[in-house]
Design a protein around this motif. Sequence first.
Motif, PDB file in Angstrom:
ATOM      1  N   PHE A 102     -21.437  21.977  50.372  1.00 36.80           N
ATOM      2  CA  PHE A 102     -22.387  22.439  49.372  1.00 36.80           C
ATOM      3  C   PHE A 102     -21.756  23.563  48.550  1.00 36.80           C
ATOM      4  O   PHE A 102     -20.547  23.797  48.638  1.00 36.80           O
ATOM      5  N   CYS A 103     -22.545  24.251  47.765  1.00 35.25           N
ATOM      6  CA  CYS A 103     -22.002  25.261  46.849  1.00 35.25           C
ATOM      7  C   CYS A 103     -21.270  26.368  47.588  1.00 35.25           C
ATOM      8  O   CYS A 103     -20.221  26.847  47.136  1.00 35.25           O
ATOM      9  N   PHE A 104     -21.814  26.783  48.736  1.00 39.54           N
ATOM     10  CA  PHE A 104     -21.198  27.841  49.525  1.00 39.54           C
ATOM     11  C   PHE A 104     -21.013  27.344  50.953  1.00 39.54           C
ATOM     12  O   PHE A 104     -21.937  27.435  51.779  1.00 39.54           O
ATOM     13  N   GLY A 105     -19.869  26.801  51.210  1.00 36.06           N
ATOM     14  CA  GLY A 105     -19.589  26.264  52.537  1.00 36.06           C
ATOM     15  C   GLY A 105     -20.482  25.092  52.857  1.00 36.06           C
ATOM     16  O   GLY A 105     -20.779  24.236  52.010  1.00 36.06           O
ATOM     17  N   LYS A 132     -37.175  29.895  59.049  1.00 34.80           N
ATOM     18  CA  LYS A 132     -36.999  28.452  59.219  1.00 34.80           C
ATOM     19  C   LYS A 132     -35.737  27.959  58.498  1.00 34.80           C
ATOM     20  O   LYS A 132     -34.865  27.351  59.110  1.00 34.80           O
ATOM     21  N   THR A 133     -35.662  28.201  57.206  1.00 33.12           N
ATOM     22  CA  THR A 133     -34.517  27.711  56.444  1.00 33.12           C
ATOM     23  C   THR A 133     -34.073  28.777  55.450  1.00 33.12           C
ATOM     24  O   THR A 133     -34.391  28.692  54.261  1.00 33.12           O
ATOM     25  N   PRO A 134     -33.328  29.774  55.894  1.00 35.82           N
ATOM     26  CA  PRO A 134     -32.884  30.830  54.970  1.00 35.82           C
ATOM     27  C   PRO A 134     -31.970  30.269  53.884  1.00 35.82           C
ATOM     28  O   PRO A 134     -31.038  29.517  54.170  1.00 35.82           O
ATOM     29  N   LEU A 135     -32.258  30.632  52.657  1.00 37.15           N
ATOM     30  CA  LEU A 135     -31.502  30.107  51.526  1.00 37.15           C
ATOM     31  C   LEU A 135     -30.579  31.146  50.904  1.00 37.15           C
ATOM     32  O   LEU A 135     -29.905  30.844  49.914  1.00 37.15           O
ATOM     33  N   LEU A 136     -30.582  32.346  51.444  1.00 38.96           N
ATOM     34  CA  LEU A 136     -29.682  33.385  50.960  1.00 38.96           C
ATOM     35  C   LEU A 136     -28.916  33.974  52.141  1.00 38.96           C
ATOM     36  O   LEU A 136     -29.510  34.215  53.203  1.00 38.96           O
ATOM     37  N   PRO A 137     -27.619  34.228  51.988  1.00 35.36           N
ATOM     38  CA  PRO A 137     -26.851  34.835  53.087  1.00 35.36           C
ATOM     39  C   PRO A 137     -27.359  36.248  53.380  1.00 35.36           C
ATOM     40  O   PRO A 137     -27.937  36.903  52.520  1.00 35.36           O
ATOM     41  N   SER A 138     -27.102  36.720  54.575  1.00 36.22           N
ATOM     42  CA  SER A 138     -27.490  38.081  54.936  1.00 36.22           C
ATOM     43  C   SER A 138     -26.518  39.109  54.367  1.00 36.22           C
ATOM     44  O   SER A 138     -26.893  40.238  54.072  1.00 36.22           O
ATOM     45  N   ILE A 177     -20.946  17.718  45.464  1.00 33.11           N
ATOM     46  CA  ILE A 177     -22.064  18.495  46.020  1.00 33.11           C
ATOM     47  C   ILE A 177     -23.381  17.787  45.744  1.00 33.11           C
ATOM     48  O   ILE A 177     -24.251  17.662  46.622  1.00 33.11           O
ATOM     49  N   ASN A 178     -23.560  17.285  44.530  1.00 34.06           N
ATOM     50  CA  ASN A 178     -24.787  16.583  44.179  1.00 34.06           C
ATOM     51  C   ASN A 178     -24.960  15.329  45.043  1.00 34.06           C
ATOM     52  O   ASN A 178     -26.075  15.018  45.488  1.00 34.06           O
ATOM     53  N   ASP A 179     -23.863  14.616  45.292  1.00 35.60           N
ATOM     54  CA  ASP A 179     -23.913  13.420  46.134  1.00 35.60           C
ATOM     55  C   ASP A 179     -24.304  13.780  47.567  1.00 35.60           C
ATOM     56  O   ASP A 179     -25.108  13.087  48.199  1.00 35.60           O
ATOM     57  N   ASN A 180     -23.739  14.877  48.090  1.00 34.29           N
ATOM     58  CA  ASN A 180     -24.081  15.317  49.455  1.00 34.29           C
ATOM     59  C   ASN A 180     -25.559  15.704  49.554  1.00 34.29           C
ATOM     60  O   ASN A 180     -26.224  15.398  50.552  1.00 34.29           O
ATOM     61  N   LEU A 181     -26.039  16.356  48.530  1.00 35.47           N
ATOM     62  CA  LEU A 181     -27.446  16.783  48.533  1.00 35.47           C
ATOM     63  C   LEU A 181     -28.394  15.585  48.450  1.00 35.47           C
ATOM     64  O   LEU A 181     -29.474  15.590  49.042  1.00 35.47           O
ATOM     65  N   ILE A 223     -26.840  25.249  52.992  1.00 38.87           N
ATOM     66  CA  ILE A 223     -27.601  25.092  51.747  1.00 38.87           C
ATOM     67  C   ILE A 223     -28.135  26.453  51.307  1.00 38.87           C
ATOM     68  O   ILE A 223     -28.668  27.220  52.105  1.00 38.87           O
ATOM     69  N   THR A 224     -27.994  26.737  50.011  1.00 45.55           N
ATOM     70  CA  THR A 224     -28.484  27.992  49.442  1.00 45.55           C
ATOM     71  C   THR A 224     -29.330  27.696  48.207  1.00 45.55           C
ATOM     72  O   THR A 224     -29.468  26.531  47.793  1.00 45.55           O
ATOM     73  N   ILE A 225     -29.834  28.756  47.581  1.00 49.00           N
ATOM     74  CA  ILE A 225     -30.629  28.554  46.361  1.00 49.00           C
ATOM     75  C   ILE A 225     -29.775  27.957  45.244  1.00 49.00           C
ATOM     76  O   ILE A 225     -30.305  27.293  44.351  1.00 49.00           O
ATOM     77  N   ALA A 226     -28.466  28.185  45.305  1.00 49.54           N
ATOM     78  CA  ALA A 226     -27.583  27.595  44.294  1.00 49.54           C
ATOM     79  C   ALA A 226     -27.624  26.071  44.358  1.00 49.54           C
ATOM     80  O   ALA A 226     -27.633  25.386  43.320  1.00 49.54           O
TER      81      ALA A 226
END
Length: 505
Positions: free
Chosen positions: A446-449, A376-382, A482-486, A452-455
């Motif tokens: 966000f933190c990585f592009g 559904k919502t992967p939070l880590l890259p492959s 990033i915090n504002d976007n989140l 959204i990730t666990i970061a």
Amino acid sequence: MAEIQLSHLMGSNSSSPSSKLNECTLEAIILVQFDDKIGPIVKYQVPRDLFNEQFVDNNSILLIPRGDFMRKRLKFQYNNYTVMGRPIKISNPSYPRHYFMFNCVFVVKPSDTTEYMYSPIVRKMSEYLEEMEVDDYALSQDKFDVRKILEEVYRQLAYHGTCSHYVHERLTIYLKPDMNYERKTPPDVNPYMVPIFTRLPPPIKPNQLNRMDLLCKKICPLINGVRSIKEISTKIEIDTDLVSRCIKNLYVYGYVCLIPVFLYSNSYVQTELIREFKNEPFWLSECMNFIKRDEKLTILKQDDVYMLYLSIRPGQTVRDWVAEINPGRIRATAQNSEEYRKINKRGYVPTLIDGKDTIVESLAIIEYLDEKHHDKTPLLPSNLVEKAKVRAVALHIISGIQPLQNLGVIAHHSSDPAEKKKWAHHWINIGFQVLEKMLSESHGKFCFGDQITIADICIPPQVYNATRFDVDMSAFPIISQINDNLSKIEAFAKAHPSAQPDATE
């Protein structure tokens, strides 16, 4: 012997016995007998010779034990296998020693489910072989081809998960694993626990109760998620210990869960004894020591605790009381309670309870939920390298910044509010300087592009803390953006610390 992959041989029905047994593969069935001259020996091994003579020499006391352990299920580990058996001793003057002893053991790959699933098979197989020996001396005098019987039992269990083998007109061997492999270790039950049915529909209809013993028939209709064990025993006028044992069995078999009545619906009211809390130093000391079990916790003011007691009204449940008073604002939080420490030994938050599983530590919980709902919502890259980089940022926040301005750490550092603030301000600034540089190489929205990730999940709580300690966030534009976007994402807005019911100003 190669592990048998049952999924290649049959359908993928995860509830079938074969698919469950695939989780703890049957490696061998071994018949051990006591030879009058030699002692314990391996009579047969199927489907192949898994162990040598050293196996018997090293484990003879477990394979053919002394009398007290006969007819008891024994389990031990050997050469990375789990060995399960039930030794039998048959007394009869016709034997040279006036008795005959054997043990049919099952060798399986170890797993948490093995013991539960194979227990009925081990017991039933020993009973079948005992019957064959008593009736026909099948083992001691080789009246039957026992090796062939064991081979067929192994084949059916390994390939089909169950066994139905015709031996002769008076005997057919039926074996089936215990599929309720998620049984739990019986808890310590006290009279003030509340049993709640976990299966729907609950077993309270006449046709369901008819299959139960007499005590269960009386208890089950009274389980409503409100009555405690003590109340149930009083209603049916049966000793509380007997009712507790019955409910413990229902728990083990997965019919009920148990929660302390204090956490559910208990209600309290002051009595005139409340005066003693104010006037008697002994009771005041006892109460304060009970509340503050951990020396690192903030010391509560006596007047605050007294106020909490006085705020309890007749008929008000503890749940309602906590919601109304918000004890968190004086640091009297639920996480410091003895009940919470039963599920989280350190008393830290958060704790995730997912069915029968309890997970602690923020990052472990995040990754657990991510893997469970990854589609559904992967939070880590492959990608392996990208995944490591995401984890590095998350760990920098969780282990490099956050612990140093935890309430317990700050309280241990100093009791002076100004010094506390100075300490937190210092370490957050240092941590954010490093974080800003890390994110400058990877950030997008966000933190990585733009994914959204666990970061990202770790960012809002830490920025919230930085704001509390008056850290100048203008020095960290990437983190701030990033915090504002989140914050514009509904899920993050709902999860923000300031949006929680027990948030303090």
